[in-house]
Design a protein around this motif. Sequence first.
Motif, short mmCIF file in Angstrom:
data_model
loop_
_atom_site.label_atom_id
_atom_site.label_comp_id
_atom_site.label_asym_id
_atom_site.label_seq_id
_atom_site.Cartn_x
_atom_site.Cartn_y
_atom_site.Cartn_z
N ALA A 1 1.26 -1.47 -0.35
CA ALA A 1 0.27 -0.12 0.06
C ALA A 1 0.77 1.11 0.01
CB ALA A 1 -1.06 -0.02 1.27
N PRO A 2 0.90 2.27 -0.24
CA PRO A 2 1.52 3.19 -0.38
C PRO A 2 1.29 4.15 0.89
CG PRO A 2 -0.34 3.28 -2.25
CD PRO A 2 -0.78 3.00 -1.43
N PRO B 1 2.21 -0.55 -5.65
CA PRO B 1 0.28 -0.63 -4.99
C PRO B 1 0.16 -1.38 -5.31
CG PRO B 1 0.84 1.36 -5.13
CD PRO B 1 2.00 0.84 -6.16
N GLU C 1 -5.51 12.01 -3.46
CA GLU C 1 -6.21 12.74 -4.81
C GLU C 1 -6.07 14.14 -4.61
OE1 GLU C 1 -9.91 11.52 -3.32
OE2 GLU C 1 -9.48 9.21 -4.03
N THR D 1 -4.09 11.54 -9.21
CA THR D 1 -3.87 10.97 -7.47
C THR D 1 -2.24 10.71 -7.52
OG1 THR D 1 -6.34 9.36 -7.72
CG2 THR D 1 -3.54 9.08 -6.10
N GLN E 1 1.12 9.04 -5.09
CA GLN E 1 0.86 7.68 -4.70
C GLN E 1 2.60 7.94 -3.98
OE1 GLN E 1 -1.44 4.79 -5.07
NE2 GLN E 1 -0.75 4.91 -7.23
N GLN E 2 3.17 8.23 -2.61
CA GLN E 2 4.50 7.95 -2.65
C GLN E 2 4.52 6.65 -1.59
OE1 GLN E 2 5.46 11.03 0.57
NE2 GLN E 2 7.75 9.39 1.09
N LEU E 3 5.76 6.21 -3.03
CA LEU E 3 5.87 5.29 -2.93
C LEU E 3 7.56 4.53 -2.42
CD1 LEU E 3 4.47 4.16 -6.55
CD2 LEU E 3 3.33 3.56 -4.16
N GLY F 1 5.67 12.73 -5.00
CA GLY F 1 4.95 10.85 -5.33
C GLY F 1 5.45 11.01 -6.88
N VAL G 1 -0.85 8.96 0.15
CA VAL G 1 -1.97 9.55 -0.88
C VAL G 1 -2.63 10.23 -0.80
CG1 VAL G 1 -3.32 8.30 -2.26
CG2 VAL G 1 -2.26 6.76 -1.09
#
Length: 390
Positions: free
Chosen positions: A72-73, A287, A78, A202, A204-206, A179, A76
């Motif tokens: 999971a990120p 993710p 949006e 969106t 996402q930081q991964l 991200g 997150v």
Amino acid sequence: MSPSFPRSDSKMTFPRVRVVATAAAMIVLSSALAGCGSDGAEVQTAAAPEVGVYTVHSESLTLSDELPGRTAPYLVAEVRPQIGGILQKRFFEEGSYVEQGQPLYQVDPAPYQAVLSRTEATLSAARLRSERYDMLVENQAISRQSRDDATSQFQEAKAAALSARIDMGYTRILAPISGRIGRSSVTQGALVSANQANELATIQQLDPIYVDIVQSSTAVLKLKADAAAGVLQVKEGNGAEVSLTLENGAEYPYKGTLKFSEVSVDQGTGSVTLRAVFPNKDGILLPGMFVRAKVPAGTNEQALLVPQRTVSRDNQGRPYVLTVDNEQIVRQQSVVVDRAVGNRWLISSGIKPGDRLIEEGIQKVTIGQQVIAKGDKSGGKTSGITVARH
């Protein structure tokens, strides 16, 4: 007339034949008895079979639970507009990495620029009027109420100008976090509005990335019971090291850290969620990927591990071992097998340290038979073994 023979000659012939036959029969009988005695002596003097034995000893065994998990990120966001208007530009490439504060979209600023100019003009007039009324009230040329009204109008104009400046700033939509940004749901010329349901994109930081691990409540209860009974020494708290196996069976090169465990059980699945965080600088983890995580469960300092070939099963599938006691007699002992550890079984009950288990020659012995034990393969005590239980 027939010739006659003396009677004494006839009587002397028949006894001689019976004596010879009796002697021959005794010789045959003696030979048979001698043969039977020889066979019996061979059975009584047969040597006891030799068997290879393994002497049971305790070891330090570190247990870990191999559990399913999903990535999971770490963060997150949006992206949504905070004002309405026509979208003029998009400043990013879909799928690229964006920095926090980087411009993403431009909304037509003209209407908001007009509002800002009007409010700033009103603010300037209200400021001058408030300053003038401050001087007049000192000379008692106006009432204090008039001065207070002018001050209130100045504050209202200041608030309106501030709101207009904020709205003007919102015409340029910025990245809230750093991200990887996904695809854009709008294009140039689209009409957007504040608080709309659909996000524009969106982010996402991964790196780092979360792995949510699922553990059954039954396993949690067993772990607590083993810890209470002293079978396992369990490390309390977070910070335990976690390793991952990817969907293709490859080992993930970096170790993660257990962050927390849910304090309640999911009523729908009957499971508890553990969350670990992993570095992801190479971008291997994405993710939603399925992984298997090895989570430390505890250490058994008195684990009994035996070679797998020392354990047999009866017709009902129940495991047992053949042991050699101090009198070199073969005995059968039922055992409880916990799990496999490499090419050995972890035995939870049924044997104890010092027991000698038959490892070689099981097929040529029977229970209660005396044997000659040889080739002890106990190997000495080891420590630090890690085994994952599925």
